[in-house]
Design a protein around this motif. Structure first.
Motif, PDB file in Angstrom:
ATOM      1  N   TYR A 168      -2.036  -9.288  -3.359  1.00 52.58           N
ATOM      2  CA  TYR A 168      -1.464  -8.309  -3.598  1.00 52.58           C
ATOM      3  C   TYR A 168      -1.455  -7.017  -4.740  1.00 52.58           C
ATOM      4  CZ  TYR A 168       2.558  -6.216  -5.604  1.00 52.58           C
ATOM      5  OH  TYR A 168       3.652  -5.318  -5.848  1.00 52.58           O
ATOM      6  N   ASP A 169      -2.851  -8.049  -5.421  1.00 52.27           N
ATOM      7  CA  ASP A 169      -3.133  -7.099  -6.710  1.00 52.27           C
ATOM      8  C   ASP A 169      -3.806  -6.002  -6.326  1.00 52.27           C
ATOM      9  OD1 ASP A 169      -1.158  -8.147  -8.827  1.00 52.27           O
ATOM     10  OD2 ASP A 169      -3.068  -9.701  -9.194  1.00 52.27           O
ATOM     11  N   HIS A 170      -4.840  -6.629  -5.114  1.00 54.09           N
ATOM     12  CA  HIS A 170      -6.535  -5.945  -4.924  1.00 54.09           C
ATOM     13  C   HIS A 170      -5.310  -4.830  -3.735  1.00 54.09           C
ATOM     14  CE1 HIS A 170     -10.097  -5.111  -3.454  1.00 54.09           C
ATOM     15  NE2 HIS A 170      -9.280  -4.177  -2.684  1.00 54.09           N
ATOM     16  N   TYR A 171      -4.057  -5.128  -2.827  1.00 55.75           N
ATOM     17  CA  TYR A 171      -4.097  -3.808  -2.379  1.00 55.75           C
ATOM     18  C   TYR A 171      -3.202  -3.009  -3.233  1.00 55.75           C
ATOM     19  CZ  TYR A 171      -4.261  -5.123   2.525  1.00 55.75           C
ATOM     20  OH  TYR A 171      -5.180  -6.078   3.514  1.00 55.75           O
ATOM     21  N   ALA A 172      -2.774  -3.332  -4.242  1.00 56.85           N
ATOM     22  CA  ALA A 172      -1.650  -2.232  -5.410  1.00 56.85           C
ATOM     23  C   ALA A 172      -2.466  -1.768  -5.584  1.00 56.85           C
ATOM     24  CB  ALA A 172      -0.830  -3.467  -6.633  1.00 56.85           C
ATOM     25  N   ALA A 173      -3.477  -2.261  -6.246  1.00 56.31           N
ATOM     26  CA  ALA A 173      -4.975  -1.015  -6.802  1.00 56.31           C
ATOM     27  C   ALA A 173      -5.110  -0.551  -6.278  1.00 56.31           C
ATOM     28  CB  ALA A 173      -5.864  -2.320  -7.686  1.00 56.31           C
ATOM     29  N   ASN A 174      -5.562  -0.485  -5.010  1.00 57.42           N
ATOM     30  CA  ASN A 174      -5.950   1.030  -4.302  1.00 57.42           C
ATOM     31  C   ASN A 174      -4.357   1.711  -3.768  1.00 57.42           C
ATOM     32  OD1 ASN A 174      -8.156  -0.497  -3.961  1.00 57.42           O
ATOM     33  ND2 ASN A 174      -8.058  -1.113  -2.381  1.00 57.42           N
ATOM     34  N   ARG A 175      -3.303   1.475  -4.400  1.00 60.57           N
ATOM     35  CA  ARG A 175      -1.964   1.936  -4.214  1.00 60.57           C
ATOM     36  C   ARG A 175      -1.384   2.437  -5.028  1.00 60.57           C
ATOM     37  NH1 ARG A 175      -3.674  -0.640  -0.321  1.00 60.57           N
ATOM     38  NH2 ARG A 175      -3.131  -0.007   1.891  1.00 60.57           N
ATOM     39  N   PRO A 176      -2.684   3.279  -6.122  1.00 60.79           N
ATOM     40  CA  PRO A 176      -1.226   3.105  -7.706  1.00 60.79           C
ATOM     41  C   PRO A 176       0.260   4.383  -7.302  1.00 60.79           C
ATOM     42  CG  PRO A 176      -3.033   5.019  -7.277  1.00 60.79           C
ATOM     43  CD  PRO A 176      -3.282   3.534  -5.925  1.00 60.79           C
ATOM     44  N   GLY A 177       1.291   3.465  -7.860  1.00 62.22           N
ATOM     45  CA  GLY A 177       2.401   4.313  -8.328  1.00 62.22           C
ATOM     46  C   GLY A 177       3.291   3.526  -6.278  1.00 62.22           C
ATOM     47  N   LEU A 178       2.800   3.265  -5.805  1.00 67.19           N
ATOM     48  CA  LEU A 178       3.488   2.400  -4.837  1.00 67.19           C
ATOM     49  C   LEU A 178       4.750   1.401  -5.052  1.00 67.19           C
ATOM     50  CD1 LEU A 178       3.112   3.917  -1.881  1.00 67.19           C
ATOM     51  CD2 LEU A 178       2.124   1.954  -1.004  1.00 67.19           C
ATOM     52  N   ALA A 179       5.816   1.602  -4.786  1.00 69.47           N
ATOM     53  CA  ALA A 179       6.571   0.074  -4.795  1.00 69.47           C
ATOM     54  C   ALA A 179       5.722  -0.866  -4.112  1.00 69.47           C
ATOM     55  CB  ALA A 179       8.051   0.625  -4.274  1.00 69.47           C
ATOM     56  N   GLU A 180       5.997  -2.155  -4.654  1.00 70.58           N
ATOM     57  CA  GLU A 180       6.245  -3.197  -4.503  1.00 70.58           C
ATOM     58  C   GLU A 180       6.557  -3.312  -2.769  1.00 70.58           C
ATOM     59  OE1 GLU A 180       6.716  -8.422  -5.812  1.00 70.58           O
ATOM     60  OE2 GLU A 180       7.855  -6.885  -6.706  1.00 70.58           O
ATOM     61  N   GLY A 181       7.815  -2.855  -2.262  1.00 72.67           N
ATOM     62  CA  GLY A 181       8.161  -3.043  -0.644  1.00 72.67           C
ATOM     63  C   GLY A 181       6.873  -3.078   0.452  1.00 72.67           C
ATOM     64  N   ARG A 182       6.107  -1.666  -0.396  1.00 75.04           N
ATOM     65  CA  ARG A 182       5.551  -0.647   0.497  1.00 75.04           C
ATOM     66  C   ARG A 182       4.492  -1.563   0.279  1.00 75.04           C
ATOM     67  NH1 ARG A 182       7.221   3.183   4.297  1.00 75.04           N
ATOM     68  NH2 ARG A 182       7.861   4.638   3.190  1.00 75.04           N
ATOM     69  N   VAL A 183       3.405  -1.718  -0.505  1.00 76.07           N
ATOM     70  CA  VAL A 183       2.168  -2.886  -0.721  1.00 76.07           C
ATOM     71  C   VAL A 183       2.239  -3.970   0.436  1.00 76.07           C
ATOM     72  CG1 VAL A 183       0.856  -3.714  -2.355  1.00 76.07           C
ATOM     73  CG2 VAL A 183       1.473  -1.597  -2.970  1.00 76.07           C
ATOM     74  N   VAL A 184       2.677  -5.355   0.044  1.00 73.42           N
ATOM     75  CA  VAL A 184       3.387  -6.098   0.979  1.00 73.42           C
ATOM     76  C   VAL A 184       3.514  -5.665   1.973  1.00 73.42           C
ATOM     77  CG1 VAL A 184       4.898  -8.057   1.852  1.00 73.42           C
ATOM     78  CG2 VAL A 184       5.169  -7.568  -0.779  1.00 73.42           C
TER      79      VAL A 184
END
Length: 533
Positions: free
Chosen positions: A373-389
């Motif tokens: 999750y942290d890796h995906y989130a780092a590639n999508r800065p500012g994106l909400a948690e649900g979007r990253v999931v």
């Protein structure tokens, strides 16, 4: 899955009365008078009269198998019988029975196909046969979005679509009730194969080349094609295949097929095939709904499906393909960038899914869930948690399994990969469910040229505002699919494990090599086992 519902026939009884059934069957329609249109064809089953539509001929509601009713109910499809006179193939037929908000729709005498051809004379043209999606329990060939006329003209090809049995009627294994019905859980797949057999035998009468057939399908239709690729000698019925958002791991295990069937039987108090056969169509649909117990979204989408029976589907799809089961078939496969956004059309909270509620994440990878999750989130800065999931869910359910299939097939035949990225432009300040990305099914209005995006928030307005640009994208996609059907090359480099060349479909299409490969690699240790509910 469902993209667009056209207006159903005004009265089911009237539609049944006018059904183009084989001679001798209930509702058969014959004509010995002169054809009213210039669109005619002669097959070994009899003569047909179609209808002219804007520079092409359409032959609609053509029976490719006998009605799966009476003694044929829950049995493999039987050959269509010849008819007398001229069959008026001028109107599409209702699809197979399915549970809709209006109380159910469709008729069990539903094994029909539709054919669009630029003309029935001259040289034989490539043939493109489409299998619709709908979680193996919804949709039909008569849907407006699946009208093949524009694709037939743009691609100078013969385009076919078809109906196959859905839900309990086509995908429930009855062998535990009676060994004589062993394998019935794949009858929907047998319907699709019977339609391809029909095409192989008769499509020359419509200007098509039976030696140059491409089967393409989306969602459930693509899962069916994946299953076919795992069968013995799929090249017997088609030369090329396009798998759209339907990876092979969604084919069920034998244990899953038995478990699902047992649950259906227990829900309905079914102890024999005769118990089930006594149910009316409406009662079958009611039982189907009860057995799913209020499931929705992805859970309902995988309740039914083809299963590994050891004969029609001898083994796991990617394993079989890697071993060369489809070594004579060219394959193109792909997905949309934001597949799981589709479910927000039915449940807006899907896009707010927190990591803690991501329960379909593979248990064998549990110790790395947070790191991924942290890796995906780092590639999508500012994106909400649900979007990253949801980005992770899209990769787990569609993108990465699709690439596994492509990699397996690329060792044998030319293989191509695409990703559909265009979406309705985001609007700042709107809820997530009003700002959908490139969701599951979104490519279909472009592929068939209708550009009906009313289902998606602000879709119709976007078509009005960006019409010329969207039409160009649609034209390019139709051209690529037709080019692949004609010569096996859609217009971008082949996919290999080294290059991972991928066509990105957007307003300005491009080719990217190994897109988001760091995220793909995070799943390398996961084998994507076949579906076992």
């Amino acid at each position: 899955m469902r993209v667009h519902r056209v207006k159903r026939w005004a009265a089911t009884a009237a539609a049944t009365l006018l059904a183009l059934a084989p001679a001798g069957a209930a509702g058969a329609q014959e004509s010995h008078g002169p054809e009213r249109h210039g669109c005619r064809a002669v097959t070994s089953l009899g003569r047909l009269a179609g209808v002219a539509q804007d520079g092409r001929c359409a032959f609609l509601g053509v029976p490719y198998a006998a009605a799966p009713t009476g003694a044929n109910r829950f049995r493999p499809p039987q050959p269509a019988a010849p008819w007398r006179g001229t069959l008026r193939a001028e109107e599409a037929k209702p699809g197979c029975p399915q549970d809709l908000s209006a109380g159910g729709d469709g008729v069990e005498d539903c094994l029909h196909l539709n054919i669009w051809a630029p003309g029935t004379g001259g040289r034989h043209k490539p043939v493109m046969v489409f299998l619709h999606g709908g979680a193996f329990q919804l949709d039909s060939a008569e849907e407006a979005v699946f009208d093949g006329g524009r694709l037939a003209v743009r691609g100078d090809a013969v385009v076919v679509n078809l109906d196959y049995r859905l839900g309990i009627l086509g995908w429930t294994e009855l062998g535990a009730l009676d060994p004589a019905y062993a394998g019935s859980g794949n009858n929907g797949l047998r319907d699709e194969l019977a339609a391809l057999e029909w095409v192989h035998r008769h499509i020359a009468a419509f200007g098509g080349d039976p030696a140059d057939v491409t089967v393409f399908g989306q969602s459930a239709g693509a899962v069916s094609i994946s299953a076919m690729l795992a069968g013995d000698h799929p090249e017997r019925l088609f030369r090329r295949a396009v798998v759209q958002s339907g990876p092979g791991y969604l084919v069920h295990t034998a244990a899953a097929a038995r478990r699902t069937a047992g649950h259906v039987f227990a829900t309905g108090g079914i102890h024999t095939v005769a118990d089930l056969d006594r149910l009316t169509t409406r009662q079958v649909l009611d039982l189907q709904e009860q057995a799913q117990g209020g499931l929705s979204g992805p859970s309902a989408a995988v309740f039914f499906g083809p299963w590994i029976d050891g004969s029609l589907i001898p083994g796991p799809v990617v394993e079989r393909v890697a071993a060369g089961s489809a070594r004579h078939v060219d394959v193109m496969t792909g997905s949309t960038e934001n597949e799981t956004d589709f479910w927000a059309l039915f449940n807006p909270s899907v896009l707010d899914l927190p990591l803690s509620a991501y329960r379909t994440f593979p248990a064998v990878l549990a110790d790395r869930k947070q790191r991924m999750y942290d890796h995906y989130a780092a590639n999508r800065p500012g994106l909400a948690e649900g979007r990253v999931v949801n980005a992770m869910l899209t990769d787990q359910t569609e993108r990465v399994p699709t690439l596994r299939l492509a990699e397996a097939q690329s060792h044998w035949r030319p293989t191509y990969v695409y990703q559909f990225d265009w979406h309705v432009p985001y609007v700042t300040g709107l809820p997530a469910a009003q700002n959908l990305g490139a969701a599951h099914t979104l490519e279909l209005p472009f592929l068939f040229g209708g550009l009906d995006l009313h289902r998606f928030p602000r879709g119709a307005r976007t078509v009005a505002e960006q019409g010329p640009a969207l039409t160009r994208l649609s034209d390019r996609m139709m051209g690529a699919w037709a080019d692949f059907a004609r010569g096996g090359e859609p217009g971008w480099p082949r996919y290999t494990p080294d290059s991972r060349a991928t066509r990105i479909w957007d307003l300005e299409p491009s080719v990217r090599y190994a897109p988001r490969d760091d995220e793909r690699a995070l799943w390398d240790d996961y084998g994507f086992p076949d579906l076992d509910l």
